[in-house]
Every structure is written in structure tokens, then in C-alpha cells.
Design an enzyme around this catalytic site. Structure first.
Site, mmCIF file in Angstrom:
data_model
loop_
_atom_site.group_PDB
_atom_site.id
_atom_site.type_symbol
_atom_site.label_atom_id
_atom_site.label_comp_id
_atom_site.label_asym_id
_atom_site.label_seq_id
_atom_site.Cartn_x
_atom_site.Cartn_y
_atom_site.Cartn_z
ATOM 1 N N GLU A 93 12.306 22.373 -14.805
ATOM 2 C CA GLU A 93 12.460 23.348 -16.080
ATOM 3 C C GLU A 93 13.009 22.504 -17.343
ATOM 4 O OE1 GLU A 93 15.024 26.596 -14.981
ATOM 5 O OE2 GLU A 93 13.525 27.766 -13.932
ATOM 6 N N GLU A 119 8.344 30.246 -9.498
ATOM 7 C CA GLU A 119 9.560 31.225 -9.221
ATOM 8 C C GLU A 119 9.310 32.630 -9.713
ATOM 9 O OE1 GLU A 119 13.060 29.647 -10.730
ATOM 10 O OE2 GLU A 119 12.957 27.748 -9.754
#
Length: 847
Positions: free
Chosen positions: A201, A272
């Protein structure tokens, strides 16, 4: 109906237009259908714009996250087996650097840190694995997975073009990759690992580092590719993943939010899909409905996705001090497998059925030409088709969150509930709708164990409040730097001498202590007497502590126990985070306010009970124990008791609602932090029960030790059994039959039974039997499992369900009016249609 035409870029970057009906939006795909034998000799993983190719074969990936250190090694087999039964073919995990190298150069891969064995077990079940190496992982894990010692390396700046950080990162990642290679765990070696992830991320912090961040992410990608694993590398939430590294999506609705791969040769991967929301202390309860999850996944596959990972599929427990700042000990309990490893229904079953429906559509999804048919702002058909080879799959979408709709698709009407997608693996037969749940439901219950609580007798000792420490400094030292992640606790003590002229002139006036702290919480004592405790919150660690205090003539000692609840797990410049005591001011003295911030402070790391290990059999002998107080206890209290393992084979928990804050150990092993006194806006604890793994327990005489900071009620603590023995079904007459009513026979969808109809399917856990039908109603029942209600249109059908289900481990109840209404004199609402069936039964072992 609105119609669009577009073009598609192929893997070989040949640009052309596929010609079919001008009334649809078309994207092409490879013209050559895969051969099930071609590529059989290939070993490894490649990819094209459609999907991953594993050993030469395109695959649809249903993956779930299970983190090996958030459970115990003894439970891995059970969790992986349940995941596979839930339709998963892949397991994803991070690698947690700070538990493997807590001290620089000293490594630990034993017990539930044995990542190699965990990956091997995945492969032994015939499943694939995704290894998220990081090394930064976030994951609501202490320090984002980075070891504390890295923070103290000279000149280090985390996660940027910094030579110190990159050197250590390269050494660690290389070590992990080499471990996997040495054990032949990459798919290119015949092992289960099909994907690896570098970084995590990075888009969240990239702007903070500007061009240095861009250089770093290019270096990270190039470095990963240079390791020669023979499987692709990915980066999630990194739009500009360099070179052959695949950029992937994180979020709840990636079909709507993902901008897509940053190169036409890369597939769409969803790393995710959040099954819930992780919890922090002080949070109110939250959950994500499975209907929303199923809709998001179906929509993703309807828009060219071929890989989804559920984060988390099993969340587990943050044992010991592993949770990040303010994160609860229970992690993603609302996942398909709950904290105790029990199947959470209907989330587990509804997703299992979705995976089967998508598998029925496999050929069309991976090899069909793609088209869309837009009806209006809410309604759309998305089609994968290859007529020359005879296969077709369609997704019919209703994006209206309020109203159901009916659409005509290829000459036939299809009913679509609100905000739902129906899957037609042959473009004709609805086998699954995301809003209509055919899977059973369940409710979780905690019950007091008779055996474990029978002889639970508490003894206690208290922590001494120090007057001096091991380190002196003019001002309070920053807590992280002082403690070095060795404890949650740091004592700050200082003293002041007052004479008669300093004391307030009125006896009823008391000086006021004002403390500024950077978090996370603090317990304060004056002259050895407890004054109070205060804390910050996740969104604002700093807080001000203001309380009246009693001072005396002569020397007064002020002691502050600074406490942390994990280190921060994310953000730029993570190595520069601060906590602990900052400023101290005494107000209301006759001679004016007294600023003690530079008064000189003694510092002492940790608690005496930690140092002496009161929570172990040997350490407990070093303390003087006495009978525990009835009612509210003392601050800084250690409690000790012994208990026998609970009856039965159910998971075990400890109830802590009326304690304050601290930690629990069972037989010397920490089950994690508790913070029952930090209430939500509903005046409840964020977490009341804490998981005790079965592997921690002995049959007899289990040592239970609790440290409580601020005076809890120890008599309220109890050991509980956990079960999901209450199972339910709620289906309607307009539901499609269960997805397992069909199978694929070459190019056709075949009925497994004649004239399939909706049925209530009930399956007891762990080979238990249905021993009671608690509720069975047909017509207009409503509610949730454990709390069904009836209206005036409801007919009780307990007798029918008892005949079909009592004494069995599983049963099916047909949604057939002739069967359900056979004993009814009349239908109270003959015009009610469709009618619903609600069933609730109790499962147990036959006595």
C-alpha cells in the site's frame, strides 16, 4: 436500452474489433481456447491480461488470508481444511519480520512462527499460496511488522530511497525467498506459492517522499524480480507498479474503485476484499453483510476479474503484545471463520456457494468474449461467450439499493432483488443470486463452564509504586526510545518539597495536577496513593490529565505509569513516532503554579511482575500472594488462580467485562491485552471475551494470571465455552434452488436432480445431531438467527421439521406448500406471495 461499442487490447498488443451484435459493448479475448493437456509439461506461473497461468493453465483464484502467528500451529490444519471446504483454492499470508528477528541477527521460526511448515501444509491440501513478504506489512500488527531495532539503525528512514533501509530490507527479503527456495515452495519448483508481494500500500505515503519514493518503489520492484522465484510479484495499492510487477486492488468494491492494471498485459487481481472492519479499543460493533461481499465479488468477476482474496478469511488473535496501537486483541472476528475457528454462517456458506457458481462459469470467464448490455442506470447484463465452442455465462446486475426489478434477457424474464447480481453459467439458468442466501445461518453463544469455574479461587499481590528508577534525566524521556518495545510500561517519578507557605490557605482547596501525555494511557499516583487513569484514542494519541490531588508539607512523590497499547503500524516517517509523558504542572499552590516538566525524572522500564515473571509457575513463587479483595480491586494488581480444562471440545474464552486494562496469561503464555474499561458510545467494552487456545491448556491445574491496572472486579471473571450449535435457515419461495443442484457436464449445465426447488439445508457442526427444533415458521417470519419473529401471516411448522431433522446431523426441508402446510387448517394470508421459511434448531452430542 443503452448500447456501447469499444475495443480491447490483447496480450500480444494486437488491437482489433470483435464483431458481434452492434447492440453490445465488446471486449475480445484470446481466440484459442485452452487445451487441458497443452502446457501440462510447463511448471511455474505466468500471466496474461485475463488471468494467472499456473503450470500453463489459466485459473480462477479464490483466496483467503490466514496469518500463521495469529493462531497456534496446532490449529493450522483445521483452519486450512475449513477454508478449502469453503471453496478456497489459495491462502494468503504476510511474513512478520519482527517476530522472526526480534533481535538483530537472531532468528526464530519455531512454533506458530514456522512459516515454512505453514506453507507446506497449504500445499499438502492441494491449495496455492500467496506470500506477502513486505517487509512492511501494516496488518494492524505492532510496528507494521518492522523490528524495533531497525528504528535505531543510524541514518535509517523507513520505506524510501534510503541506503540503510534498503540494505536491511534486501537482506530480509532475500532470506525469506531463499528459505522458500530451499524448501521448494515456489510453484516454479512444484510448490504452492503462486504469487509474492513486495512492499504494501505504498500509494498512501508516496507523496511524502516525492521523487525519493518513486526511486524506492522502482528499486523494490526491480529487486524482487531479480530474485528469480519463477512466480509473479505484486504490489497492492501501488498504481505505478514497475515493470512486470502487477498492481493490485485493496478495498470493499474493487469493481467500482480499481483503475485497472497499469499495463495491458497484466491481469486484474484483488489482494484485499475486506470481510469486516478491524476493531480498535473504544470502537462500536460493526460488520459487513455477506450479501454486500457476494455482490462485490460477483461484480468483480463480471468485469474481467479472475482473482479475489478475502482479508481476512480467518482473523484470529493478537497474542501477547503483537497488536498495533489501540487495536483489539480479537482480529477480524466477523470473517467467514471467527476468532475461535468456528464457521460463521451465512458468510462462510454463501461465499462457498458463490465460488461454486463462478466455477460453473469457469470456461466462459477465462476464454469467452466479453460484452455488456445496459438497460438503464441500475440494470445491466455482463456476458462472457464463445458461441463457436458452445459456452456462455452471464451476470445480471441490479444496482438499485432500494427496489427489485425484472429484466428481459435473451427472451426470458429474470427477477432481480435489490442490489444483487444473478449468475447464469449457461446464460439461461440462475444458479445463484448474491442477495438470496440459501446457506444456513448460525449464532454464537458463550456459556459458563461448570468444570473450569468450580474451584476458581483468586489470590492477589500488588505492584510496588517506585520512588526511584534505573535512569535519571532532567525531563521525561520519550517512551518508545526508552523501552525499546520490551514492555507496555514505563515509570516516570519525580518529587517536590513543599513548606507551609506553598500549601493552599483553605483546607477544602486541593492543588490540581495537569499532565500532558502523548499516549496511549497513564496511571497516576501521588505519595503512593492511586489518583486515577486517563487515555487517548486511536485518532488522537495525546491527551491531558487533570485531577485534584492531596499534597503534604515536606517531600511529595509523583509517579506516572505510562502505558502503550502497541506501536503505530503505518504512515510516512514511521521511525519518528513519540509517546509517553510530556509536561507536568501543579496548579493551585499558594505560591502559584509549579511546572515540573524539567524537575528531573527517574525512569524504570516495565513492571516488577513482568521482570520476575509472576505469570509462570517459577515466577509466581517470587511474589507474596494473599486472598483477593471482594468487589472492586486494587490498582496495579496481579491475580492468580488455577482451573481445570472445561468440559467438552468447544473453544474456550475468558470473560473480562468488569476488569479494567492489562494482560492475561495462561500457563505462562499471553493471550493478549484486555481493555474492558474503554467503553464504546453504547457504554460497553469493545471486547468482553478473550480467546484461550486449546493448545495452551492442560487437563488439570492450569495457571491463570491477570494483571489489572486500575481496580477491576476479579470475582466477575469466568471461563466460558464457545459454540455455534444454534443453526438456522431463512429462504423464500422466489429463491433459486441451492447452487449444488447443478453441475457442469462438458458444455452444459445439468440438473443433479429432477425439478430442483428451494430447500432449507441444515448441517450441524462437528458431527453433532439436531436435538431440538426451536423455531419453524412458514409465511411471513422475519428476524435473524437466534431472534426470529412471527407476524399474523405466519404458520408454525415445527412438527414437519422435527420429522425431517431430529436425530440427524444434517437435513433438508423442502420449500413446498404441500409439505409445510399439511397440518394447517387454513392459510391465514393466502394472497401473501412469496412466502418465507424460517427454521432454528439446536445441535448437540447425543447423550
Amino acid at each position: 436500452m443503452v448500447v456501447h461499442n469499444t475495443r480491447h487490447v490483447f496480450v500480444l498488443t494486437i488491437l482489433f474489433m470483435s464483431a458481434i451484435s452492434p447492440a453490445v459493448h465488446v471486449r475480445g479475448a484470446d481466440d484459442d481456447e485452452e487445451s487441458e493437456t497443452t502446457g501440462a509439461k510447463e511448471v511455474g506461473v505466468t500471466y496474461d491480461s485475463r488471468s494467472l497461468r499456473i503450470n500453463g493453465r489459466r485459473e480462477i483464484i479464490f483466496s483467503g488470508s490466514i496469518h500463521y502467528p495469529r493462531t497456534q500451529a496446532q490449529d493450522w490444519d483445521d483452519l486450512l481444511r475449513k477454508s478449502k471446504q469453503g471453496g478456497l483454492n489459495c491462502i494468503q499470508t504476510y511474513v512478520f519480520w519482527n517476530i522472526h528477528e526480534p533481535v538483530k541477527g537472531q532468528f526464530d521460526f519455531t512454533g506458530n512462527r514456522d512459516v515454512v511448515t505453514f506453507i507446506k501444509k497449504i500445499g499438502e491440501l492441494g491449495m496455492w499460496a500467496t506470500l506477502r513478504v513486505g517487509p512492511f506489512i501494516q496488518a494492524e500488527w505492532n510496528h507494521g511488522g518492522l523490528p524495533y531495532w531497525l528504528k535505531e539503525e543510524q541514518g535509517v528512514v523507513f520505506r524510501t530511497d534510503n541506503p540503510v533501509f534498503k540494505r536491511h530490507m534486501a537482506e530480509w527479503v532475500s532470506k525469506v525467498v531463499n528459505m522458500m527456495k530451499d524448501n521448494k515452495l515456489f510453484a516454479s519448483q512444484g510448490g504452492p506459492i503462486i504469487l509474492s508481494q513486495i512492499e504494501n500500500e505504498y500509494d498512501h505515503i508516496k507523496a511524502a517522499f516525492k521523487t525519493a519514493g518513486e526511486r524506492y518503489i522502482r528499486w523494490a520492484g526491480d529487486f524482487a524480480l531479480s530474485l528469480g522465484t519463477g512466480v509473479p510479484w505484486i504490489m497492492c495499492k501501488q498504481k505505478n507498479a514497475p515493470g512486470e510487477v502487477i498492481n493490485a486492488c485493496n478495498g470493499r468494491h474493487c469493481a467500482d474503485t480499481f483503475s485497472g492494471p497499469n499495463a495491458p498485459t497484466k491481469p486484474k487481481l484483488w489482494t484485499e476484499n475486506w470481510t469486516a472492519q478491524y476493531r480498535i479499543f473504544g470502537d462500536s460493533p460493526s460488520s459487513r453483510p455477506v450479501e454486500d461481499m457476494a455482490y462485490a465479488v460477483a461484480h468483480w468477476f463480471a468485469k474481467n476479474g479472475s482473482h479475489v482474496n478475502y482479508y481476512m478469511y480467518y482473523g484470529g488473535t493478537n497474542f501477547g503484545r503483537t497488536a498495533a496501537a489501540f487495536v483489539t486483541t480479537r482480529y477480524y472476528d466477523d470473517a467467514p471463520l471467527d476468532e475461535y475457528g468456528l464457521v460463521r454462517e451465512p458468510k462462510w456458506g454463501h461465499l462457498r456457494d458463490l465460488h461454486y457458481a463462478l466455477t460453473l462459469s469457469r470456461k466462459a470467464l477465462l476464454w469467452g468474449r466479453y460484452a455488456t448490455q445496459v438497460y438503464d442506470q441500475h440494470l445491466e447484463a455482463m456476458i462472457y461467450e464463445k458461441p463457436e465452442h458452445g459456452f456462455c455465462a452471464a451476470f445480471l446486475k441490479n444496482n438499485d439499493s432500494h427496489l427489485p426489478h425484472t429484466i428481459k434477457f435473451r427472451g426470458k424474464d429474470y427477477f432481480l432483488p435489490k442490489k444483487s447480481i444473478s449468475i447464469l453459467p449457461d446464460c439461461q439458468t440462475v444458479v445463484y443470486n448474491t442477495d438470496q442466501i440459501a446457506a444456513q445461518h448460525s449464532a454464537r453463544y458463550f456459556s459458563k463452564s461448570e468444570v473450569a469455574n468450580k474451584n476458581l479461587k483468586w489470590e492477589m499481590t500488588t505492584e510496588n509504586v517506585p520512588k526511584e528508577g534505573t535512569y535519571f534525566h532532567r525531563k521525561p524521556v520519550e517512551q518508545y526510545a526508552m523501552v525499546k518495545d520490551s514492555s507496555d510500561y514505563l515509570w516516570y517519578t519525580t518529587s517536590i518539597e513543599l513548606d507551609i507557605l506553598d500549601m493552599p490557605t483553605r483546607t477544602w482547596l486541593h492543588p490540581v495536577l495537569e499532565v500532558l501525555a502523548l499516549g496511549h494511557s497513564m496511571v497516576v499516583f501521588v505519595n503512593g496513593e492511586y489518583v486515577g487513569t486517563r487515555h487517548g484514542i486511536k485518532r488522537a494519541y495525546s491527551y491531558t490529565f487533570t485531577l485534584p490531588i492531596k499534597l503534604k508539607e515536606g517531600i511529595n512523590t509523583l509517579a506516572f505509569l505510562g502505558t502503550t497499547v502497541g506501536m503505530p503500524d503505518s504512515g510516512a516517517y514511521q521511525e519518528h513516532r513519540y509517546t509517553g509523558l510530556r509536561n507536568v504542572l501543579v496548579k493551585g499552590l499558594a505560591t502559584g503554579d509549579l511546572d515540573l516538566s524539567m524537575n528531573g525524572f527517574h525512569h524504570k522500564i516495565g513492571l516488577e511482575g513482568e521482570t520476575l515473571q509472576y505469570y509462570t509457575e517459577e515466577g509466581a513463587k517470587k511474589a507474596k500472594w494473599g486472598p483477593a479483595n471482594k468487589g472492586q480491586g486494587s490498582p496495579l494488581a496481579w491475580y492468580k488462580a488455577y482451573f481445570d480444562a472445561p468440559e467438552g471440545n468447544n473453544p474456550v474464552a475468558i470473560y473480562m467485562e468488569n476488569m479494567t486494562k492489562g494482560m492475561v496469561w495462561v500457563n505462562g503464555k499471553s493471550i493478549g491485552r484486555f481493555w474492558s474499561s474503554f467503553h464504546t458510545e453504547y457504554e460497553q467494552s469493545s471486547q468482553s471475551e478473550y480467546h484461550i487456545p486449546g493448545s495452551f491448556l492442560k487437563p488439570k491445574d492450569n495457571l491463570l494470571v491477570i494483571f489489572d491496572e486500575a481496580g477491576g472486579i476479579i470475582d466477575s471473571v469466568e471461563i466460558r465455552n464457545v459454540n455455534r450449535d444454534t443453526i438456522c435457515s431463512f429462504i423464500g419461495e422466489n429463491y433459486p434452488p441451492h447452487v449444488r443442484s447443478w453441475k457442469r457436464d462438458n458444455k452444459e449445465i445439468m440438473e443433479i436432480m429432477d425439478d430442483p426447488k428451494p430447500k432449507a439445508h441444515l448441517q450441524c457442526p462437528d458431527k453433532k445431531l439436531v436435538t431440538a427444533v426451536q423455531h419453524a415458521a412458514f409465511g411471513g417470519p422475519w428476524g435473524t438467527c437466534g431472534l426470529y419473529m412471527n407476524d399474523n401471516c405466519t404458520m408454525l411448522v415445527n412438527k414437519v421439521v422435527e420429522e425431517l431433522c431430529l436425530g440427524k446431523d444434517s437435513c433438508k426441508v423442502p420449500l413446498d406448500r404441500n409439505v409445510l402446510m399439511r397440518d394447517q387448517k387454513s392459510d391465514p394470508c393466502p394472497n401473501l406471495s412469496p412466502k418465507n421459511l424460517a427454521i432454528q434448531v439446536k445441535c448437540s452430542y447425543k447423550k
